[in-house]
Design a protein around this motif. Structure first.
Motif, PDB file in Angstrom:
ATOM      1  N   ASP A 231       0.831  -1.207   0.000  1.00 16.21           N
ATOM      2  CA  ASP A 231       0.000   0.000   0.000  1.00 16.21           C
ATOM      3  C   ASP A 231       0.865   1.256   0.000  1.00 16.21           C
ATOM      4  O   ASP A 231       0.483   2.278  -0.567  1.00 16.21           O
ATOM      5  CB  ASP A 231      -0.913   0.009   1.230  1.00 16.21           C
ATOM      6  CG  ASP A 231      -1.886  -1.150   1.231  1.00 16.21           C
ATOM      7  OD1 ASP A 231      -2.697  -1.243   0.300  1.00 16.21           O
ATOM      8  OD2 ASP A 231      -1.822  -1.976   2.165  1.00 16.21           O
ATOM      9  N   VAL A 232       2.021   1.154   0.655  1.00 15.00           N
ATOM     10  CA  VAL A 232       2.916   2.304   0.784  1.00 15.00           C
ATOM     11  C   VAL A 232       4.357   1.827   0.629  1.00 15.00           C
ATOM     12  O   VAL A 232       4.747   0.808   1.210  1.00 15.00           O
ATOM     13  CB  VAL A 232       2.767   2.989   2.161  1.00 15.00           C
ATOM     14  CG1 VAL A 232       3.680   4.210   2.259  1.00 15.00           C
ATOM     15  CG2 VAL A 232       1.327   3.377   2.427  1.00 15.00           C
ATOM     16  N   VAL A 233       5.133   2.548  -0.169  1.00 13.73           N
ATOM     17  CA  VAL A 233       6.584   2.345  -0.244  1.00 13.73           C
ATOM     18  C   VAL A 233       7.257   3.650   0.165  1.00 13.73           C
ATOM     19  O   VAL A 233       6.987   4.701  -0.418  1.00 13.73           O
ATOM     20  CB  VAL A 233       7.046   1.932  -1.652  1.00 13.73           C
ATOM     21  CG1 VAL A 233       8.574   1.975  -1.752  1.00 13.73           C
ATOM     22  CG2 VAL A 233       6.543   0.538  -2.005  1.00 13.73           C
ATOM     23  N   LEU A 234       8.117   3.582   1.181  1.00 18.71           N
ATOM     24  CA  LEU A 234       8.914   4.739   1.568  1.00 18.71           C
ATOM     25  C   LEU A 234      10.308   4.571   0.987  1.00 18.71           C
ATOM     26  O   LEU A 234      10.952   3.532   1.194  1.00 18.71           O
ATOM     27  CB  LEU A 234       8.995   4.882   3.091  1.00 18.71           C
ATOM     28  CG  LEU A 234       7.788   5.523   3.770  1.00 18.71           C
ATOM     29  CD1 LEU A 234       6.676   4.527   3.982  1.00 18.71           C
ATOM     30  CD2 LEU A 234       8.185   6.163   5.091  1.00 18.71           C
ATOM     31  N   TYR A 235      10.753   5.596   0.269  1.00 18.37           N
ATOM     32  CA  TYR A 235      12.017   5.489  -0.470  1.00 18.37           C
ATOM     33  C   TYR A 235      12.886   6.718  -0.203  1.00 18.37           C
ATOM     34  O   TYR A 235      12.400   7.856  -0.304  1.00 18.37           O
ATOM     35  CB  TYR A 235      11.723   5.392  -1.977  1.00 18.37           C
ATOM     36  CG  TYR A 235      12.960   5.145  -2.799  1.00 18.37           C
ATOM     37  CD1 TYR A 235      13.375   3.848  -3.067  1.00 18.37           C
ATOM     38  CD2 TYR A 235      13.727   6.203  -3.281  1.00 18.37           C
ATOM     39  CE1 TYR A 235      14.527   3.615  -3.785  1.00 18.37           C
ATOM     40  CE2 TYR A 235      14.879   5.971  -4.005  1.00 18.37           C
ATOM     41  CZ  TYR A 235      15.278   4.684  -4.257  1.00 18.37           C
ATOM     42  OH  TYR A 235      16.425   4.445  -4.961  1.00 18.37           O
ATOM     43  N   PRO A 236      14.174   6.544   0.134  1.00 18.76           N
ATOM     44  CA  PRO A 236      15.065   7.691   0.340  1.00 18.76           C
ATOM     45  C   PRO A 236      15.511   8.255  -1.001  1.00 18.76           C
ATOM     46  O   PRO A 236      16.255   7.608  -1.740  1.00 18.76           O
ATOM     47  CB  PRO A 236      16.228   7.090   1.130  1.00 18.76           C
ATOM     48  CG  PRO A 236      16.251   5.649   0.758  1.00 18.76           C
ATOM     49  CD  PRO A 236      14.844   5.257   0.394  1.00 18.76           C
ATOM     50  N   ALA A 237      15.074   9.448  -1.321  1.00 18.62           N
ATOM     51  CA  ALA A 237      15.231   9.981  -2.676  1.00 18.62           C
ATOM     52  C   ALA A 237      16.313  11.044  -2.743  1.00 18.62           C
ATOM     53  O   ALA A 237      16.141  12.152  -2.243  1.00 18.62           O
ATOM     54  CB  ALA A 237      13.903  10.559  -3.169  1.00 18.62           C
ATOM     55  N   GLY A 238      17.440  10.682  -3.349  1.00 16.88           N
ATOM     56  CA  GLY A 238      18.487  11.638  -3.689  1.00 16.88           C
ATOM     57  C   GLY A 238      18.350  11.984  -5.159  1.00 16.88           C
ATOM     58  O   GLY A 238      17.640  12.903  -5.546  1.00 16.88           O
ATOM     59  N   GLY A 239      19.013  11.174  -6.010  1.00  9.91           N
ATOM     60  CA  GLY A 239      18.839  11.336  -7.454  1.00  9.91           C
ATOM     61  C   GLY A 239      17.539  10.759  -7.967  1.00  9.91           C
ATOM     62  O   GLY A 239      17.070  11.115  -9.044  1.00  9.91           O
ATOM     63  N   GLY A 240      16.957   9.816  -7.210  1.00  8.49           N
ATOM     64  CA  GLY A 240      15.613   9.335  -7.514  1.00  8.49           C
ATOM     65  C   GLY A 240      15.493   8.189  -8.481  1.00  8.49           C
ATOM     66  O   GLY A 240      14.379   7.795  -8.842  1.00  8.49           O
ATOM     67  N   THR A 241      16.621   7.582  -8.894  1.00  9.40           N
ATOM     68  CA  THR A 241      16.542   6.502  -9.886  1.00  9.40           C
ATOM     69  C   THR A 241      15.692   5.341  -9.392  1.00  9.40           C
ATOM     70  O   THR A 241      14.891   4.778 -10.137  1.00  9.40           O
ATOM     71  CB  THR A 241      17.944   5.988 -10.231  1.00  9.40           C
ATOM     72  OG1 THR A 241      18.827   7.092 -10.416  1.00  9.40           O
ATOM     73  CG2 THR A 241      17.919   5.161 -11.501  1.00  9.40           C
ATOM     74  N   GLY A 242      15.866   4.963  -8.125  1.00 11.90           N
ATOM     75  CA  GLY A 242      15.090   3.850  -7.593  1.00 11.90           C
ATOM     76  C   GLY A 242      13.616   4.162  -7.470  1.00 11.90           C
ATOM     77  O   GLY A 242      12.761   3.317  -7.750  1.00 11.90           O
ATOM     78  N   LEU A 243      13.291   5.355  -7.038  1.00 16.58           N
ATOM     79  CA  LEU A 243      11.894   5.783  -6.944  1.00 16.58           C
ATOM     80  C   LEU A 243      11.219   5.672  -8.311  1.00 16.58           C
ATOM     81  O   LEU A 243      10.135   5.092  -8.451  1.00 16.58           O
ATOM     82  CB  LEU A 243      11.827   7.223  -6.445  1.00 16.58           C
ATOM     83  CG  LEU A 243      10.432   7.829  -6.269  1.00 16.58           C
ATOM     84  CD1 LEU A 243       9.836   7.412  -4.930  1.00 16.58           C
ATOM     85  CD2 LEU A 243      10.486   9.361  -6.356  1.00 16.58           C
ATOM     86  N   ILE A 244      11.875   6.206  -9.321  1.00 20.03           N
ATOM     87  CA  ILE A 244      11.346   6.165 -10.688  1.00 20.03           C
ATOM     88  C   ILE A 244      11.325   4.732 -11.203  1.00 20.03           C
ATOM     89  O   ILE A 244      10.371   4.294 -11.861  1.00 20.03           O
ATOM     90  CB  ILE A 244      12.187   7.062 -11.618  1.00 20.03           C
ATOM     91  CG1 ILE A 244      12.146   8.520 -11.135  1.00 20.03           C
ATOM     92  CG2 ILE A 244      11.717   6.967 -13.064  1.00 20.03           C
ATOM     93  CD1 ILE A 244      13.242   9.400 -11.731  1.00 20.03           C
ATOM     94  N   GLY A 245      12.385   3.979 -10.884  1.00 19.68           N
ATOM     95  CA  GLY A 245      12.499   2.614 -11.385  1.00 19.68           C
ATOM     96  C   GLY A 245      11.447   1.682 -10.824  1.00 19.68           C
ATOM     97  O   GLY A 245      10.871   0.866 -11.556  1.00 19.68           O
TER      98      GLY A 245
END
Length: 389
Positions: A231-245
């Motif tokens: 339901d929820v993913v918390l992601y540490p976003a620097g450059g954001g590649t993983g968030l986008i991926g």
């Protein structure tokens, strides 16, 4: 069924297409936007695509853009565990709290995924020397994969980065250059070096293939949770590649019929010392183009001007997500709490997620019955000089 070569390269913004048999960086047609891989996907069974005997991210090789498997440079990256945080769940009165632990990757971080894919593709396209600006972990990963592929690596790193990261790069035979400043200052140094020698820049989102390695996070999350997305993913976003991926993987799986819907809210967590997304979302600035951040104990979050900011904001909008900034004190306290309560020494970027989760619970933005997944990007062991215990 989708096959490896059945894709096009196109700008994430203006859709301009680029030849896939040539080295590509980013789109200049519309003002420096990332180029992404777009597949011709059809409804198909996951069993027809996934290679179950392959216990790495390359189990999804049929939906990765490497033309020849002989060019694969792998150290066993991916297929990291999802761990139940049962003790913290009880403390927070949550029914289902999970951690995708990327510290199990080669060189101890999630950067292994993107760099395995990007270096493999660079080798396939004839590159001999790769260069990257880094806050730490990407430099170590690039150094390791270039060593495995017998390629040269050049790593440009902030001088305040913990010594363990520096020694790691040197151990793998990389050329290490230290710069006073943050990662955008390192990027300027990379641009100057590229004018002097022939090297390929594998900066975050400034070539198409690191994103493809990082998206395997999303495929693994779905497969390991029996195709029921969190339901929820918390992601540490620097450059954001993983968030986008991760979001890209969820969209691709829906297109292939592996998941029926995508209920997931993507939550980006940043450090208060460097929170460009927070500033943009809250209307404090038009974009992060001129944002000035400062160093943080969560080194990977010190990315003041993320190149893919527009794509990150799109993921947050599409997923009805959110973004929060976490203080240095909160990061340190939650790192220690995670260690003492769950026996996990997570990266400070991962510890920031626990602080963000607590705040979201207080704001009633997460409900007790939600399946919540934290994405720990790596191990704290290389960061220990940043902390006192």
């Amino acid at each position: 069924m989708p096959i490896t070569n059945d894709y096009v390269l196109s700008c994430s913004n203006c859709r301009q297409q680029y030849p896939k048999n040539q080295l590509q960086t980013f789109c200049t047609q519309c003002g420096s936007s990332p180029i992404v891989v777009k597949y011709s996907l059809e409804i198909t069974s996951s069993a027809q695509v996934i290679e179950p005997a392959e216990r790495s991210m390359w189990r999804y090789s049929k939906i990765l853009p490497l033309a020849n498997p002989q060019n694969r440079i792998s150290l066993g990256e991916g297929w990291t565990p999802i761990l139940p945080l049962s003790n913290l769940a009880r403390r927070l009165s949550l029914e289902n709290l999970l951690l995708k632990d990327e510290s199990f990757n080669p060189t101890g971080s999630f950067k292994a995924r993107g760099l395995s894919m990007a270096v493999s593709k660079a080798k396939e396209l004839g590159v001999e020397t790769c260069i990257v600006p880094t806050a730490g972990n990407a430099g170590g990963a690039l150094s390791a994969y270039c060593a495995k592929g017998q390629m040269q690596a050049i790593v440009v790193m902030p001088s305040h980065t913990p010594v363990a990261f520096q020694k790691e790069c040197l151990a793998f035979g990389a050329a290490l250059i230290l710069v006073d400043g943050l990662i955008h200052d390192c990027a300027r140094k990379v641009a100057a070096i590229k004018q002097e020698i022939n090297c390929f820049d594998i900066s975050t989102m400034k070539e198409p293939y690191r994103l493809e390695g990082k998206k395997t996070l999303g495929y693994e999350i779905a497969e390991q949770l029996n195709w029921e997305l969190p339901d929820v993913v918390l992601y540490p976003a620097g450059g954001g590649t993983g968030l986008i991926g991760i979001w890209k993987a969820f969209q691709e799986m829906k297109q292939m019929g592996w998941v029926k819907n995508i209920p997931t809210k993507m939550i980006a967590i940043q450090a208060e010392n460097c929170q460009p997304l927070v500033a943009t979302v809250n209307g404090w600035q038009e974009s992060a183009a001129s944002y000035e951040g400062s160093a943080t104990i969560a080194n990977g979050l010190a990315v003041p001007r993320p190149f893919a900011e527009r794509m990150m904001l799109k993921v947050l909008a599409q997923s009805n997500g959110d973004v929060l900034g976490i203080s240095e004190t909160e990061i340190a306290e939650n790192l220690k709490e995670m260690a003492k309560v769950e026996g996990l020494l997570v990266a400070p970027e991962g510890a920031a997620l626990l602080a963000g989760l607590k705040r979201l619970l207080k704001l009633n933005k997460i409900e007790k019955h939600h399946k919540v997944l934290l994405l720990n990007t790596g191990s704290a062991y290389k960061y220990l000089d940043n902390f006192s215990f």
